[in-house]
Motif scaffolding. Structure first.
Motif, PDB file in Angstrom:
ATOM      1  N   PRO A 116       0.793  -1.234   0.000  1.00 21.88           N
ATOM      2  CA  PRO A 116       0.000   0.000   0.000  1.00 21.88           C
ATOM      3  C   PRO A 116       0.823   1.281   0.000  1.00 21.88           C
ATOM      4  O   PRO A 116       0.279   2.357  -0.241  1.00 21.88           O
ATOM      5  N   TYR A 117       2.134   1.188   0.254  1.00 22.71           N
ATOM      6  CA  TYR A 117       2.980   2.380   0.321  1.00 22.71           C
ATOM      7  C   TYR A 117       3.771   2.619  -0.959  1.00 22.71           C
ATOM      8  O   TYR A 117       4.761   3.349  -0.943  1.00 22.71           O
ATOM      9  N   ARG A 118       3.353   2.002  -2.074  1.00 23.83           N
ATOM     10  CA  ARG A 118       4.137   2.121  -3.302  1.00 23.83           C
ATOM     11  C   ARG A 118       4.294   3.577  -3.726  1.00 23.83           C
ATOM     12  O   ARG A 118       5.363   3.981  -4.212  1.00 23.83           O
ATOM     13  N   ALA A 167       8.779   6.013   1.462  1.00 21.31           N
ATOM     14  CA  ALA A 167       9.444   6.398   2.711  1.00 21.31           C
ATOM     15  C   ALA A 167       8.575   6.100   3.929  1.00 21.31           C
ATOM     16  O   ALA A 167       9.085   5.820   5.021  1.00 21.31           O
ATOM     17  N   ALA A 168       7.254   6.142   3.739  1.00 23.14           N
ATOM     18  CA  ALA A 168       6.342   5.877   4.850  1.00 23.14           C
ATOM     19  C   ALA A 168       6.345   4.418   5.271  1.00 23.14           C
ATOM     20  O   ALA A 168       5.817   4.065   6.331  1.00 23.14           O
ATOM     21  N   ALA A 169       6.943   3.549   4.444  1.00 18.92           N
ATOM     22  CA  ALA A 169       6.984   2.121   4.765  1.00 18.92           C
ATOM     23  C   ALA A 169       8.154   1.758   5.671  1.00 18.92           C
ATOM     24  O   ALA A 169       8.259   0.602   6.103  1.00 18.92           O
ATOM     25  N   VAL A 170       9.027   2.709   6.000  1.00 20.60           N
ATOM     26  CA  VAL A 170      10.226   2.404   6.789  1.00 20.60           C
ATOM     27  C   VAL A 170       9.910   1.749   8.130  1.00 20.60           C
ATOM     28  O   VAL A 170      10.570   0.774   8.519  1.00 20.60           O
ATOM     29  N   PRO A 171       8.909   2.221   8.895  1.00 19.15           N
ATOM     30  CA  PRO A 171       8.600   1.536  10.154  1.00 19.15           C
ATOM     31  C   PRO A 171       8.226   0.059   9.949  1.00 19.15           C
ATOM     32  O   PRO A 171       8.610  -0.789  10.758  1.00 19.15           O
ATOM     33  N   ARG A 178      17.430   0.763   0.187  1.00 23.64           N
ATOM     34  CA  ARG A 178      17.535   2.151   0.629  1.00 23.64           C
ATOM     35  C   ARG A 178      17.165   3.109  -0.505  1.00 23.64           C
ATOM     36  O   ARG A 178      16.487   4.120  -0.282  1.00 23.64           O
ATOM     37  N   ARG A 179      17.612   2.800  -1.714  1.00 22.64           N
ATOM     38  CA  ARG A 179      17.248   3.652  -2.855  1.00 22.64           C
ATOM     39  C   ARG A 179      15.755   3.629  -3.110  1.00 22.64           C
ATOM     40  O   ARG A 179      15.150   4.662  -3.417  1.00 22.64           O
ATOM     41  N   ALA A 180      15.144   2.451  -2.974  1.00 24.96           N
ATOM     42  CA  ALA A 180      13.703   2.337  -3.225  1.00 24.96           C
ATOM     43  C   ALA A 180      12.903   3.119  -2.196  1.00 24.96           C
ATOM     44  O   ALA A 180      11.879   3.730  -2.521  1.00 24.96           O
ATOM     45  N   LEU A 181      13.372   3.117  -0.946  1.00 22.35           N
ATOM     46  CA  LEU A 181      12.652   3.815   0.121  1.00 22.35           C
ATOM     47  C   LEU A 181      12.926   5.321   0.105  1.00 22.35           C
ATOM     48  O   LEU A 181      12.122   6.102   0.622  1.00 22.35           O
TER      49      LEU A 181
END
Length: 430
Positions: free
Chosen positions: A67-69, A73-77, A197-200
């Protein structure tokens, strides 16, 4: 369909790269010493099962990240939570690998084979922890729509483990394989971490464990790992049953099992690529449409490979056996093996669809039913109808799983988008 195919191809190539690397290791050890190859086979059988269970658990992360595609960055947690869960499952797998010498000695494995293992279990346990430390990077990259990045870590590992094994085994024996595995694993983990890291778009860091969120991940991931363990365990029982039918039939079963593993690469890659599409579906119709496209593509890929095998016939089997009787036996069983593989491809897609809906516990239940019946029937069927009956029984079990998982997916997909725990993205929710 085209988008799904584009996502699946890099995953498929990654699987092929990993398979080629493993084949090179086996080939080098086979030429080095028979006892060394036997020792590696015993240890790697446990490593393969443990790694598959860990990887299966990590694939359960897909529906939480997909859901964070649009806002990676919001998917880090979630990625941090996944790392804690990954390390826990990896530690259990590493412990199982370390216990191989004790288990081997207790089950009657020849002493020379047990002694030959040396430090290999320690090296492979370390590799498994390195693999787990990536926190399911490949699954997360696929969920974020970056499936092309999945190829590079596996290519690095496959190339590294094959090349280093060929270089080190002549001097270090089985220890050289362990060193090759760890060094290649570290290199692949580094590439995977950089890609993630690049993807996030930001550093991941390491936050404190969030027990409640980790438990949410575990409720989807652990049952998925359970299905992997059940499948490996039951297929092991089937192999044992096949070994009671005679030497040539046992060899034939081994050839057919190897072919099945190669055939399944296409369907498994499609199944993984489909998880984010189903997880991001805004409603039941979209989820079912994505699932049927995936099933159609997976079965089509299986049938293409099946057609090639049937077309080349015995010529293709020359790669796996130099015994003419074994090749003829395998050729006669190709149709039923291909049927079992096509059904397995379909059920695999349905199973990952349930994972995308965060219903992997249901998939585990269906595996207990379908493969539970197979494990009960395996030995009696082998004694009565030989490996012909065994492969027919596997086709029936896979067909039952297609029905059970397909029905389960249809029922649970009806709830997509109807509750706060749905698979809608944060952007869609706004």
């Amino acid at each position: 369909m085209i988008a799904l195919l584009r996502a699946a191809v890099p995953i498929f190539l990654a699987m092929v790269a990993g398979t080629v690397g493993s084949l090179i290791v086996t080939s080098v050890l086979g030429q080095h010493d028979t006892v060394t190859l036997a020792a590696f086979a015993v240890v790697s059988s446990v490593l393969t099962t443990a790694a598959a269970a860990v990887q299966g658990a990590l694939r359960g992360l897909g529906p939480f990240v997909a859901p964070y595609r649009e806002e990676p960055a919001a998917a880090v947690p979630v990625v941090r939570d996944a790392r804690w869960l990954s390390l826990a499952t990896g530690a259990l797998g590493a412990l199982a690998v370390l216990c191989v010498p004790l288990l081997a000695a207790a089950t009657g494995v020849p002493g020379e084979v047990v002694r030959e293992m040396g430090a290999l279990p320690w090296f492979l346990a370390a590799y498994l922890l390195v693999f787990a430390s990536t926190g399911g990077a490949s699954t997360i990259l696929v969920a974020l729509g970056r499936s092309r990045d999945v190829l590079w870590p596996t290519l690095v590992f496959g190339t590294g483990v094959g090349g280093l094994t060929a270089l080190l085994v002549p001097r270090l024996g089985l220890t050289g394989v362990g060193v090759a595995w760890v060094l290649s694993g570290l290199a692949a983990a580094g590439v995977a971490t950089i890609s993630l890291r690049r993807a996030l778009g930001r550093p991941i860091g390491q936050g404190r464990p969030r027990p409640r969120e980790i438990l949410r991940l575990a409720k989807v991931s652990i049952p998925l790992a359970g299905t992997v363990l059940i499948k490996f365990g039951v297929l092991g029982v089937v192999t044992f049953a096949a070994s009671t039918t005679g030497t040539r039939d046992t060899a034939t079963h081994a050839v057919l099992t190897t072919l099945t593993g190669l055939i399944m690469l296409a369907s498994l890659s499609v199944a993984q690529a489909a998880v984010p599409e189903v997880a991001r579906a805004p409603g039941p119709a979209a989820a079912r449409r994505a699932q049927w496209r995936a099933a159609l593509l997976a079965v089509t890929g299986t049938l293409v490979v099946a057609g090639l095998l049937l077309g080349f016939g015995e010529h293709a089997l020359l790669l796996f056996s130099d015994d003419g009787a074994v090749r003829q036996r395998a050729l006669g069983l190709l149709p039923v093996m291909l049927l079992a593989s096509a059904l397995d491809a379909a059920q695999a897609v349905q199973g990952t669809g349930l994972t995308a809906l965060k219903r992997s516990a249901n998939s585990l239940l269906y595996f207990v039913i379908g493969y539970g019946l197979l494990v009960v029937a395996a030995v009696p069927v082998a004694r009565t109808w030989g490996i012909d009956g065994l492969w027919t029984a596997m086709a029936v079990a896979n067909g039952l799983l297609v029905v059970l998982q397909g029905t389960g997916f249809h029922r649970h997909s009806a709830k997509v988008g109807q509750n706060p725990g749905s698979t809608r993205s944060p952007a869609q929710a706004r």
